[in-house]
Design a protein around this motif. Structure first.
Motif, mmCIF file in Angstrom:
data_model
loop_
_atom_site.group_PDB
_atom_site.id
_atom_site.type_symbol
_atom_site.label_atom_id
_atom_site.label_comp_id
_atom_site.label_asym_id
_atom_site.label_seq_id
_atom_site.Cartn_x
_atom_site.Cartn_y
_atom_site.Cartn_z
ATOM 1 N N ILE A 262 0.844 -1.188 0.000
ATOM 2 C CA ILE A 262 0.000 0.000 0.000
ATOM 3 C C ILE A 262 0.882 1.241 0.000
ATOM 4 N N LYS A 263 0.285 2.351 -0.438
ATOM 5 C CA LYS A 263 1.000 3.631 -0.493
ATOM 6 C C LYS A 263 0.328 4.619 0.453
ATOM 7 N N ILE A 264 1.134 5.209 1.340
ATOM 8 C CA ILE A 264 0.656 6.218 2.282
ATOM 9 C C ILE A 264 1.563 7.426 2.144
ATOM 10 N N GLY A 265 1.065 8.477 1.527
ATOM 11 C CA GLY A 265 1.914 9.627 1.248
ATOM 12 C C GLY A 265 3.059 9.217 0.347
ATOM 13 N N ASP A 266 4.283 9.473 0.776
ATOM 14 C CA ASP A 266 5.466 9.081 -0.003
ATOM 15 C C ASP A 266 5.995 7.706 0.405
ATOM 16 N N ASN A 267 5.324 7.061 1.344
ATOM 17 C CA ASN A 267 5.814 5.794 1.875
ATOM 18 C C ASN A 267 5.128 4.600 1.217
ATOM 19 N N ILE A 268 5.912 3.591 0.924
ATOM 20 C CA ILE A 268 5.410 2.327 0.407
ATOM 21 C C ILE A 268 5.537 1.279 1.514
ATOM 22 N N VAL A 269 4.433 0.612 1.834
ATOM 23 C CA VAL A 269 4.445 -0.462 2.824
ATOM 24 C C VAL A 269 4.298 -1.783 2.079
ATOM 25 N N GLU A 270 5.390 -2.512 1.970
ATOM 26 C CA GLU A 270 5.344 -3.797 1.272
ATOM 27 C C GLU A 270 4.533 -4.798 2.094
ATOM 28 N N SER A 271 3.700 -5.561 1.394
ATOM 29 C CA SER A 271 2.799 -6.485 2.084
ATOM 30 C C SER A 271 2.586 -7.729 1.242
ATOM 31 N N ASP A 272 2.496 -8.873 1.913
ATOM 32 C CA ASP A 272 2.111 -10.106 1.224
ATOM 33 C C ASP A 272 0.601 -10.149 0.993
ATOM 34 N N ILE A 273 -0.113 -9.556 1.950
ATOM 35 C CA ILE A 273 -1.580 -9.599 1.944
ATOM 36 C C ILE A 273 -2.094 -8.206 2.280
ATOM 37 N N VAL A 274 -3.096 -7.737 1.549
ATOM 38 C CA VAL A 274 -3.760 -6.473 1.858
ATOM 39 C C VAL A 274 -5.248 -6.756 2.051
ATOM 40 N N ILE A 275 -5.778 -6.295 3.181
ATOM 41 C CA ILE A 275 -7.218 -6.371 3.453
ATOM 42 C C ILE A 275 -7.755 -4.955 3.484
ATOM 43 N N SER A 276 -8.714 -4.670 2.626
ATOM 44 C CA SER A 276 -9.317 -3.339 2.647
ATOM 45 C C SER A 276 -10.627 -3.379 3.411
ATOM 46 N N ASN A 277 -10.641 -2.661 4.529
ATOM 47 C CA ASN A 277 -11.870 -2.442 5.286
ATOM 48 C C ASN A 277 -12.488 -1.098 4.918
ATOM 49 N N ALA A 278 -11.854 -0.396 3.982
ATOM 50 C CA ALA A 278 -12.496 0.790 3.412
ATOM 51 C C ALA A 278 -13.708 0.331 2.604
ATOM 52 N N ASP A 279 -14.687 1.210 2.446
ATOM 53 C CA ASP A 279 -15.899 0.856 1.716
ATOM 54 C C ASP A 279 -15.534 0.255 0.356
ATOM 55 N N PHE A 280 -16.110 -0.895 0.024
ATOM 56 C CA PHE A 280 -15.711 -1.618 -1.181
ATOM 57 C C PHE A 280 -15.800 -0.758 -2.449
ATOM 58 N N LYS A 459 -12.588 -12.469 -0.818
ATOM 59 C CA LYS A 459 -11.383 -12.747 -1.597
ATOM 60 C C LYS A 459 -11.502 -12.185 -3.005
ATOM 61 N N SER A 460 -10.475 -11.469 -3.423
ATOM 62 C CA SER A 460 -10.403 -11.027 -4.817
ATOM 63 C C SER A 460 -9.955 -12.196 -5.687
ATOM 64 N N LEU A 461 -10.705 -12.477 -6.719
ATOM 65 C CA LEU A 461 -10.310 -13.522 -7.671
ATOM 66 C C LEU A 461 -9.453 -12.949 -8.796
ATOM 67 N N ALA A 462 -9.316 -11.611 -8.803
ATOM 68 C CA ALA A 462 -8.555 -10.959 -9.866
ATOM 69 C C ALA A 462 -7.150 -10.568 -9.436
ATOM 70 N N CYS A 463 -6.868 -10.621 -8.118
ATOM 71 C CA CYS A 463 -5.554 -10.199 -7.623
ATOM 72 C C CYS A 463 -5.170 -11.054 -6.431
ATOM 73 N N GLU A 464 -4.096 -11.793 -6.555
ATOM 74 C CA GLU A 464 -3.639 -12.651 -5.468
ATOM 75 C C GLU A 464 -3.195 -11.807 -4.269
ATOM 76 N N GLY A 465 -3.665 -12.200 -3.095
ATOM 77 C CA GLY A 465 -3.273 -11.509 -1.868
ATOM 78 C C GLY A 465 -4.147 -10.338 -1.485
#
Length: 498
Positions: A262-280, A459-465
């Protein structure tokens, strides 16, 4: 298991629920929340020095709240404390202000039903028996399980269970088939607005909402609903998780159909898995740039979907204590059908229905110096359909409409002169502060074609993780259902990465 890095976008109920289960299973989990506290729409504000919850105000299915803690070996009593609300609420009909006081005592409920003298008593019992059977089916086969693939629903056993749910009728029509009294029909069907859908358009299954209230009661939490969010955040931290507040995620990063972080401002947070609890819908339109990982949920698809109503909420500090009133009160429009039609058509409401909660009555410890806190909610059109603007003139218009009704309630004749301080949340506030797409407070409407396997899944079927949770995903809106959604999301992650 390799220790997978999980980034959760949003510390709402679904995000916290998923994060707790995953950190307890050994995942490296961090939550990134755009606001300064947990809970999402279960935020807390202060008016006149008294705390009020921004969003949900009552507890249904307290056992679901408790499971958050028991599933990881903790005692819920160490984190949250329930208070039963009795009576549950008063219902007034604005036509002549006739009223009914409801609780979960079957003797009292039968007296109300028998009082109509038109067979509504027998119909009431038949409704309870029928919808209870469907509730058990829904809980076992639908609410607590994901629908990752079509075969998860389109198989002989699940199709039989779906037919047993009898979801093809509307909540309104089902109630009318059982209960002749229109008053009792409306008292037992308007609760679909708890999840943002009209009883005329919501599947009959959603008549489980009043059934759960009547059979299991209504509760509140000491310290308000926000105390659940605080307790979950505390539990998550105790289990080894991390929460980053005031950290608005700008983008979900992926390449070759695999999530990267994910990207937060100028920072990149590398992740194996991203869960979005933001409104779909917000996640799809605002956080994902690559159309190839949106699957079928393109911007065009998102905009064509049906959204829940929004809310206009007044938070008041009021001089005095109001013993005559219940902790929760509903005032039903003179013409509820027209009121509901106008909400979902986007019209300026001529005669809105209103809901009044008095948090200082439900939890006296939150009152202050002979003052009361009032929470006044009006279901209103979401921003995508509204035919007017939520400017100050409109806010004043709705305030006056609400006061015209409230002054007819016991002890509130002089309410206009008793309001000491006011805060207001409009649909624009829900859109800006909580990233609610189109300001729709409850996300996607739970219509038949936007429920269960037709609703966005974890689960997203279009993007792993990549995974999702929250009110616009299966199983839907409402605090206990959002908690279940977080658990489903966690199970989907564990299925893929354990």
């Amino acid at each position: 298991m390799d220790r997978k890095k999980v980034s959760v976008i949003g510390a709402g109920m679904g995000g916290l629920s998923a994060a707790i289960e995953l950190v307890d299973r050994g995942y490296d989990v961090e939550i990134y929340e755009q606001n300064s506290e947990p809970g999402g729409k279960m935020e807390r504000i202060y008016v006149g020095g008294m705390p009020l919850d921004v969003g949900p105000t009552l507890v249904m299915m307290p056992e679901v709240y408790e499971e958050v803690f028991t599933k990881v070996g903790r005692d819920p009593k160490d984190y949250i404390k329930f208070r039963e609300v009795n009576p549950m609420y008063d219902v007034y009909f604005a036509e002549d202000y006739r009223s009914y006081r409801l609780n979960s005592d079957l003797i009292d409920l039968m007296k109300i039903a028998e009082g109509f003298g038109d067979g509504s008593d027998e119909g009431f019992l038949s409704y309870l028996a029928d919808i209870y059977k469907r509730y058990k089916i829904a809980l076992k086969y639908f609410i607590r399980r994901p629908f990752r693939h079509k075969r998860d629903i389109y198989n002989p056993n699940m199709l039989i269970q779906a037919l047993r749910l009898k979801t093809f009728d509307s909540a309104k029509n089902m109630m009318a088939k059982y209960i002749p009294s229109k008053d009792l029909q409306e008292m037992l069907s308007f609760q679909t607005l708890y999840i943002g859908v009209s009883p005329s358009n919501g599947p009959s299954l959603y008549n489980i909402i009043p059934m759960i209230e009547l059979l299991y009661g209504v509760w509140t939490l000491e310290g308000g609903m926000h105390s659940m969010a605080e307790a979950m955040a505390r539990l998550f931290l105790e289990l080894g998780g991390k929460i980053h507040y005031n950290s608005k995620v700008e983008k979900i990063l992926a390449s070759d159909k695999k999530v990267k972080g994910i990207k937060i401002g100028d920072n990149i947070v590398e992740s194996d898995i991203v869960i979005s609890n933001a409104d779909f819908p917000y996640t799809m339109n605002e956080l994902i740039d690559d159309d190839s990982i949106k699957g079928k949920y393109t911007e065009k698809k998102i905009d064509s979907m049906d959204y829940s109503c929004s809310c206009l909420i007044f938070y008041w500090a009021v001089d005095g204590v109001y013993d005559e009133l219940a902790g929760h009160t509903f005032v039903v429009s003179k013409d509820l059908d027209k009121n509901l039609e106008q909400i979902f058509a986007g019209d300026l409401l001529e005669d809105p229905s209103i809901y009044l909660s008095i948090p200082s009555k439900l939890d006296p410890n939150t009152g202050k110096d002979n003052k009361s806190s009032f929470y006044l909610l009006i279901p209103v059109p979401e921003l995508g359909v509204k035919k007017f603007d939520y400017d100050q003139k409109t806010v004043d218009y709705f305030r006056e409409k609400a006061l015209e009704k409230l002054v007819n309630l016991p002890g509130l004749a002089d309410l206009r002169n008793k309001i000491i301080e006011e805060k207001v949340y409009t649909p624009y506030d829900f859109e800006k502060k909580f990233s609610a797409y189109r300001g729709a407070t409850f996300g996607l409407q739970p219509t038949l074609r936007q429920s269960n396997h037709w609703r966005p899944q974890s689960k997203s079927l279009a993007c792993e993780g990549l995974y999702f949770t929250g009110s616009s995903t299966h199983p839907g809106a409402g605090v206990p259902i959002a908690l279940e959604g977080g658990r489903i999301c966690a199970k989907e992650v564990i299925k893929d990465y354990y």
